[in-house]
Design a protein around this motif. Structure first.
Motif, mmCIF file in Angstrom:
data_model
loop_
_atom_site.group_PDB
_atom_site.id
_atom_site.type_symbol
_atom_site.label_atom_id
_atom_site.label_comp_id
_atom_site.label_asym_id
_atom_site.label_seq_id
_atom_site.Cartn_x
_atom_site.Cartn_y
_atom_site.Cartn_z
ATOM 1 N N ASP A 45 -4.140 57.073 -99.798
ATOM 2 C CA ASP A 45 -2.795 56.505 -99.799
ATOM 3 C C ASP A 45 -2.405 56.068 -98.392
ATOM 4 O OD1 ASP A 45 -2.692 57.145 -102.468
ATOM 5 O OD2 ASP A 45 -1.565 59.005 -102.163
ATOM 6 N N ARG A 49 -2.983 60.715 -97.677
ATOM 7 C CA ARG A 49 -3.397 61.624 -98.742
ATOM 8 C C ARG A 49 -4.607 61.058 -99.472
ATOM 9 N NH1 ARG A 49 1.965 62.441 -102.170
ATOM 10 N NH2 ARG A 49 1.992 60.189 -101.737
ATOM 11 N N SER A 51 -6.844 60.948 -102.789
ATOM 12 C CA SER A 51 -6.895 61.214 -104.225
ATOM 13 C C SER A 51 -8.351 61.269 -104.653
ATOM 14 C CB SER A 51 -6.156 60.122 -105.007
ATOM 15 O OG SER A 51 -4.776 60.106 -104.689
ATOM 16 N N GLU A 103 -2.825 66.853 -109.727
ATOM 17 C CA GLU A 103 -1.720 65.973 -110.076
ATOM 18 C C GLU A 103 -2.199 64.861 -111.000
ATOM 19 O OE1 GLU A 103 0.039 64.414 -106.575
ATOM 20 O OE2 GLU A 103 0.522 66.359 -105.694
ATOM 21 N N THR A 108 -5.152 65.806 -105.393
ATOM 22 C CA THR A 108 -4.590 65.202 -104.192
ATOM 23 C C THR A 108 -4.837 66.142 -103.021
ATOM 24 O OG1 THR A 108 -2.870 63.996 -105.397
ATOM 25 C CG2 THR A 108 -2.492 64.394 -103.064
ATOM 26 N N ARG A 110 -4.266 67.045 -99.014
ATOM 27 C CA ARG A 110 -3.418 66.841 -97.831
ATOM 28 C C ARG A 110 -4.075 67.525 -96.646
ATOM 29 N NH1 ARG A 110 -0.291 67.007 -102.275
ATOM 30 N NH2 ARG A 110 1.494 65.580 -102.394
#
Length: 241
Positions: A45, A49, A51, A103, A108, A110
């Protein structure tokens, strides 16, 4: 580019990390003592982040659910591999330590720690720098650009060696384009048993392929006015593996 912006001849570490993640096709994930390799399964993203789409029977799903929130629960590793066949093709490696959450059918990730390892050594990149950085605008096109340059314009590559200091070319048997970004072109100079890299900076950054074409023409024009280096020695026994 506005006058207030500072131009540099190489990408910042955070920008290089984001470029590696954006262009990499695979990543390795270590969690709970296990390691899994995933190909074509991740995306990044704007805020950094990651995915990750994994099979339902992946041990990583269980690790993500069981890991304490906010604690480093996994390490992601990405390799930056040169698209042109040269010695030592891994140009850099990136490690992200952090935690996963499940999610909407994917994981996800971080990051809480970011490390970039280049041939010159390892650099710890601040998380805020990482999240604020953007990939190099040429990162996704780089593989095509370099392979085209190597396969179809070997004469241009040889011409660019006129911009390289003669000491750096001593004993050279082959020169290949190793990397390109908005700030410049890097050449890999291979000798019988060793190799080294030389960077040719652009006069101003290139924000897209059309601008890159103009920057390359400027370099070639500069090479045309430079003195010719010694011809490369013929490579007899050393082969890429």
């Amino acid at each position: 580019m506005g006058d207030s912006q500072v131009w540099t001849a190489a990408p910042a570490a955070a920008e290089q990390v984001r470029s590696v993640l954006g262009a990499a096709w695979s990543c390795a994930v270590t969690a709970d003592g296990g390691r899994e390799e995933f190909v074509g399964a991740h995306s990044v993203d704007e805020d950094g982040r990651v995915s990750l789409h994994v099979p339902e029977d992946s041990a990583l799903l269980a690790a993500a659910i069981c890991a304490p929130r906010g604690e480093p629960s996994a390490v992601l590793e990405f390799a930056d591999v040169a698209p042109v066949p040269v010695r030592d093709r891994v140009r850099a490696r990136v490690w992200l330590a952090g935690w996963f959450t499940a999610e909407d059918g994917h994981l996800t990730f971080r990051a809480t720690r970011v490390v970039l390892r280049r041939p010159s050594g390892a650099v710890v990149v601040g998380v805020e720098e990482y999240t604020a950085a953007r990939p190099d605008p040429l990162a996704l096109a780089e593989a095509h650009l370099l392979t085209h340059l190597a396969d179809c314009h070997g004469d241009a590559v040889e011409r660019l060696t006129r911009l390289v200091d003669s000491d750096s070319l001593h004993g050279a048997v082959r020169v290949q384009p190793l990397a390109v970004d908005r700030h410049g072109l890097t050449l890999r100079i291979e000798r019988a048993r060793t190799h080294g890299d030389v960077r040719l900076p652009f006069h101003t950054p290139a924000d897209d392929v059309s601008q890159l074409t103009e920057r390359m023409h400027v370099l070639l024009a500069q090479a045309g006015t430079a003195s010719c280096p010694r011809p490369l020695q013929r490579q007899r026994t050393d082969r890429d593996r």
